[in-house]
Design a protein around this motif. Structure first.
Motif, PDB file in Angstrom:
ATOM      1  N   PHE A 164       0.958  -1.208  -0.157  1.00 33.95           N
ATOM      2  CA  PHE A 164      -0.050   0.147  -0.041  1.00 33.95           C
ATOM      3  C   PHE A 164       1.036   1.006  -0.089  1.00 33.95           C
ATOM      4  O   PHE A 164       1.583   1.303   0.796  1.00 33.95           O
ATOM      5  CB  PHE A 164      -0.897   0.039   1.326  1.00 33.95           C
ATOM      6  CG  PHE A 164      -1.836  -0.966   1.491  1.00 33.95           C
ATOM      7  CD1 PHE A 164      -1.417  -2.239   1.841  1.00 33.95           C
ATOM      8  CD2 PHE A 164      -3.140  -0.883   0.849  1.00 33.95           C
ATOM      9  CE1 PHE A 164      -2.361  -3.229   1.907  1.00 33.95           C
ATOM     10  CE2 PHE A 164      -4.053  -2.104   0.840  1.00 33.95           C
ATOM     11  CZ  PHE A 164      -3.578  -3.207   1.365  1.00 33.95           C
ATOM     12  N   ILE A 165       0.609   2.137  -0.874  1.00 32.70           N
ATOM     13  CA  ILE A 165       1.317   3.462  -1.015  1.00 32.70           C
ATOM     14  C   ILE A 165       0.209   4.585  -0.395  1.00 32.70           C
ATOM     15  O   ILE A 165      -0.517   4.595  -1.185  1.00 32.70           O
ATOM     16  CB  ILE A 165       2.011   3.617  -2.296  1.00 32.70           C
ATOM     17  CG1 ILE A 165       2.938   2.603  -2.614  1.00 32.70           C
ATOM     18  CG2 ILE A 165       2.667   5.257  -2.414  1.00 32.70           C
ATOM     19  CD1 ILE A 165       3.559   2.545  -4.086  1.00 32.70           C
ATOM     20  N   LEU A 166       0.574   5.058   0.339  1.00 29.00           N
ATOM     21  CA  LEU A 166      -0.085   6.274   1.240  1.00 29.00           C
ATOM     22  C   LEU A 166       0.734   7.550   0.950  1.00 29.00           C
ATOM     23  O   LEU A 166       1.877   7.427   1.420  1.00 29.00           O
ATOM     24  CB  LEU A 166      -0.597   6.218   2.415  1.00 29.00           C
ATOM     25  CG  LEU A 166      -1.150   4.726   2.658  1.00 29.00           C
ATOM     26  CD1 LEU A 166      -1.224   4.339   4.110  1.00 29.00           C
ATOM     27  CD2 LEU A 166      -2.747   4.621   2.153  1.00 29.00           C
ATOM     28  N   GLU A 167       0.057   8.740   0.580  1.00 26.69           N
ATOM     29  CA  GLU A 167       0.720   9.926   0.481  1.00 26.69           C
ATOM     30  C   GLU A 167       0.077  11.107   1.380  1.00 26.69           C
ATOM     31  O   GLU A 167      -0.871  11.548   0.887  1.00 26.69           O
ATOM     32  CB  GLU A 167       0.767  10.228  -0.982  1.00 26.69           C
ATOM     33  CG  GLU A 167       1.761   9.279  -1.736  1.00 26.69           C
ATOM     34  CD  GLU A 167       1.900   9.978  -3.306  1.00 26.69           C
ATOM     35  OE1 GLU A 167       1.633  10.978  -3.331  1.00 26.69           O
ATOM     36  OE2 GLU A 167       2.321   9.157  -3.986  1.00 26.69           O
ATOM     37  N   ALA A 227       1.275   6.131  13.569  1.00 29.02           N
ATOM     38  CA  ALA A 227       0.609   5.601  14.695  1.00 29.02           C
ATOM     39  C   ALA A 227      -0.342   4.330  14.671  1.00 29.02           C
ATOM     40  O   ALA A 227      -0.145   3.409  15.312  1.00 29.02           O
ATOM     41  CB  ALA A 227      -0.402   6.774  15.426  1.00 29.02           C
ATOM     42  N   PHE A 228      -1.179   4.326  13.332  1.00 33.44           N
ATOM     43  CA  PHE A 228      -1.817   3.624  13.037  1.00 33.44           C
ATOM     44  C   PHE A 228      -1.348   2.094  12.719  1.00 33.44           C
ATOM     45  O   PHE A 228      -1.471   0.926  13.130  1.00 33.44           O
ATOM     46  CB  PHE A 228      -3.092   3.774  11.996  1.00 33.44           C
ATOM     47  CG  PHE A 228      -3.766   2.848  11.560  1.00 33.44           C
ATOM     48  CD1 PHE A 228      -5.033   2.436  12.173  1.00 33.44           C
ATOM     49  CD2 PHE A 228      -3.528   2.194  10.175  1.00 33.44           C
ATOM     50  CE1 PHE A 228      -5.761   1.255  11.598  1.00 33.44           C
ATOM     51  CE2 PHE A 228      -4.366   1.237   9.694  1.00 33.44           C
ATOM     52  CZ  PHE A 228      -5.463   0.955  10.370  1.00 33.44           C
ATOM     53  N   ALA A 229      -0.202   2.323  11.883  1.00 32.86           N
ATOM     54  CA  ALA A 229       0.690   1.172  11.505  1.00 32.86           C
ATOM     55  C   ALA A 229       1.156   0.487  12.678  1.00 32.86           C
ATOM     56  O   ALA A 229       1.417  -0.750  12.833  1.00 32.86           O
ATOM     57  CB  ALA A 229       1.597   1.570  10.433  1.00 32.86           C
ATOM     58  N   THR A 230       1.832   1.449  13.570  1.00 37.47           N
ATOM     59  CA  THR A 230       2.705   0.922  14.831  1.00 37.47           C
ATOM     60  C   THR A 230       1.652   0.345  15.771  1.00 37.47           C
ATOM     61  O   THR A 230       1.764  -0.940  15.999  1.00 37.47           O
ATOM     62  CB  THR A 230       3.256   2.071  15.508  1.00 37.47           C
ATOM     63  OG1 THR A 230       4.157   2.803  14.612  1.00 37.47           O
ATOM     64  CG2 THR A 230       3.914   1.611  16.575  1.00 37.47           C
ATOM     65  N   ALA A 231       0.363   0.663  15.834  1.00 42.56           N
ATOM     66  CA  ALA A 231      -0.614  -0.064  16.738  1.00 42.56           C
ATOM     67  C   ALA A 231      -0.901  -1.369  16.499  1.00 42.56           C
ATOM     68  O   ALA A 231      -0.915  -2.055  17.169  1.00 42.56           O
ATOM     69  CB  ALA A 231      -1.973   1.043  16.885  1.00 42.56           C
ATOM     70  N   LEU A 232      -0.941  -1.418  14.983  1.00 41.78           N
ATOM     71  CA  LEU A 232      -1.400  -2.710  14.523  1.00 41.78           C
ATOM     72  C   LEU A 232      -0.196  -3.553  14.168  1.00 41.78           C
ATOM     73  O   LEU A 232      -0.258  -4.780  13.725  1.00 41.78           O
ATOM     74  CB  LEU A 232      -2.028  -2.556  13.060  1.00 41.78           C
ATOM     75  CG  LEU A 232      -3.582  -1.956  13.316  1.00 41.78           C
ATOM     76  CD1 LEU A 232      -4.215  -1.848  11.977  1.00 41.78           C
ATOM     77  CD2 LEU A 232      -4.605  -2.601  14.310  1.00 41.78           C
ATOM     78  N   LYS A 233       1.122  -3.123  14.563  1.00 43.35           N
ATOM     79  CA  LYS A 233       2.312  -3.718  14.315  1.00 43.35           C
ATOM     80  C   LYS A 233       2.362  -4.141  12.765  1.00 43.35           C
ATOM     81  O   LYS A 233       2.863  -5.176  12.414  1.00 43.35           O
ATOM     82  CB  LYS A 233       2.281  -5.009  15.421  1.00 43.35           C
ATOM     83  CG  LYS A 233       2.130  -4.634  16.735  1.00 43.35           C
ATOM     84  CD  LYS A 233       2.330  -6.199  17.564  1.00 43.35           C
ATOM     85  CE  LYS A 233       2.059  -5.495  19.018  1.00 43.35           C
ATOM     86  NZ  LYS A 233       2.059  -6.499  19.853  1.00 43.35           N
ATOM     87  N   ILE A 234       2.113  -3.435  11.967  1.00 49.88           N
ATOM     88  CA  ILE A 234       2.295  -3.336  10.635  1.00 49.88           C
ATOM     89  C   ILE A 234       3.769  -2.919  10.333  1.00 49.88           C
ATOM     90  O   ILE A 234       4.041  -1.630  10.778  1.00 49.88           O
ATOM     91  CB  ILE A 234       1.213  -2.573   9.688  1.00 49.88           C
ATOM     92  CG1 ILE A 234      -0.067  -3.190  10.204  1.00 49.88           C
ATOM     93  CG2 ILE A 234       1.587  -2.606   8.454  1.00 49.88           C
ATOM     94  CD1 ILE A 234      -1.356  -2.366   9.544  1.00 49.88           C
ATOM     95  N   LYS A 235       4.599  -3.467   9.502  1.00 48.01           N
ATOM     96  CA  LYS A 235       5.798  -3.215   9.246  1.00 48.01           C
ATOM     97  C   LYS A 235       5.590  -2.108   8.044  1.00 48.01           C
ATOM     98  O   LYS A 235       4.694  -2.094   7.103  1.00 48.01           O
ATOM     99  CB  LYS A 235       6.882  -4.340   8.523  1.00 48.01           C
ATOM    100  CG  LYS A 235       8.223  -4.010   8.137  1.00 48.01           C
ATOM    101  CD  LYS A 235       8.822  -5.067   7.777  1.00 48.01           C
ATOM    102  CE  LYS A 235       8.732  -5.059   6.209  1.00 48.01           C
ATOM    103  NZ  LYS A 235       9.588  -6.204   5.577  1.00 48.01           N
ATOM    104  N   PHE A 236       6.329  -1.012   8.191  1.00 42.63           N
ATOM    105  CA  PHE A 236       6.280   0.143   7.240  1.00 42.63           C
ATOM    106  C   PHE A 236       7.748   0.955   7.204  1.00 42.63           C
ATOM    107  O   PHE A 236       8.583   0.920   8.110  1.00 42.63           O
ATOM    108  CB  PHE A 236       5.187   1.069   7.626  1.00 42.63           C
ATOM    109  CG  PHE A 236       5.516   1.883   8.932  1.00 42.63           C
ATOM    110  CD1 PHE A 236       6.053   3.192   8.749  1.00 42.63           C
ATOM    111  CD2 PHE A 236       5.010   1.463  10.062  1.00 42.63           C
ATOM    112  CE1 PHE A 236       6.073   3.720   9.871  1.00 42.63           C
ATOM    113  CE2 PHE A 236       5.347   2.150  11.204  1.00 42.63           C
ATOM    114  CZ  PHE A 236       5.839   3.356  11.242  1.00 42.63           C
ATOM    115  N   GLU A 237       7.826   1.542   6.182  1.00 43.15           N
ATOM    116  CA  GLU A 237       9.043   2.329   5.747  1.00 43.15           C
ATOM    117  C   GLU A 237       8.418   3.687   5.270  1.00 43.15           C
ATOM    118  O   GLU A 237       7.446   3.845   4.568  1.00 43.15           O
ATOM    119  CB  GLU A 237       9.982   1.580   4.915  1.00 43.15           C
ATOM    120  CG  GLU A 237       9.749   1.337   3.346  1.00 43.15           C
ATOM    121  CD  GLU A 237      10.705   0.858   2.772  1.00 43.15           C
ATOM    122  OE1 GLU A 237      11.474   1.578   2.216  1.00 43.15           O
ATOM    123  OE2 GLU A 237      10.848  -0.242   2.690  1.00 43.15           O
TER     124      GLU A 237
END
Length: 72
Positions: free
Chosen positions: A7-10, A22-32
């Motif tokens: 998913f690419i979010l801008e 915060a959302f990705a961290t709360a769901l423990k989703i890996k992101f860069e």
């Protein structure tokens, strides 16, 4: 279960960016996070303009002469 989706979010504001982090961290989703970079030719033109300003190579136009300067 692993998925192949990317998913690419801008986000357009820092608030949106912080919310997404915060959302990705709360769901423990890996992101860069990848920073957008400017076109190198554009950056070179801006740097050259800044150099010219520092060297005093500028044209100053008084407000009352602006229309004449612009040819309108």
């Amino acid at each position: 279960m692993e998925t192949q989706n990317i998913f690419i979010l801008e986000p357009s504001t820092s608030e949106e960016a912080n919310a997404l982090k915060a959302f990705a961290t709360a769901l423990k989703i890996k992101f860069e996070i990848k920073e957008k970079s400017y076109n190198s030719e554009f950056v070179a033109k801006i740097q050259e303009s800044q150099k010219q300003i520092q060297e005093g190579k500028v044209t100053r136009v008084k407000k009352e002469n602006l229309k004449e300067f612009l040819g309108i």
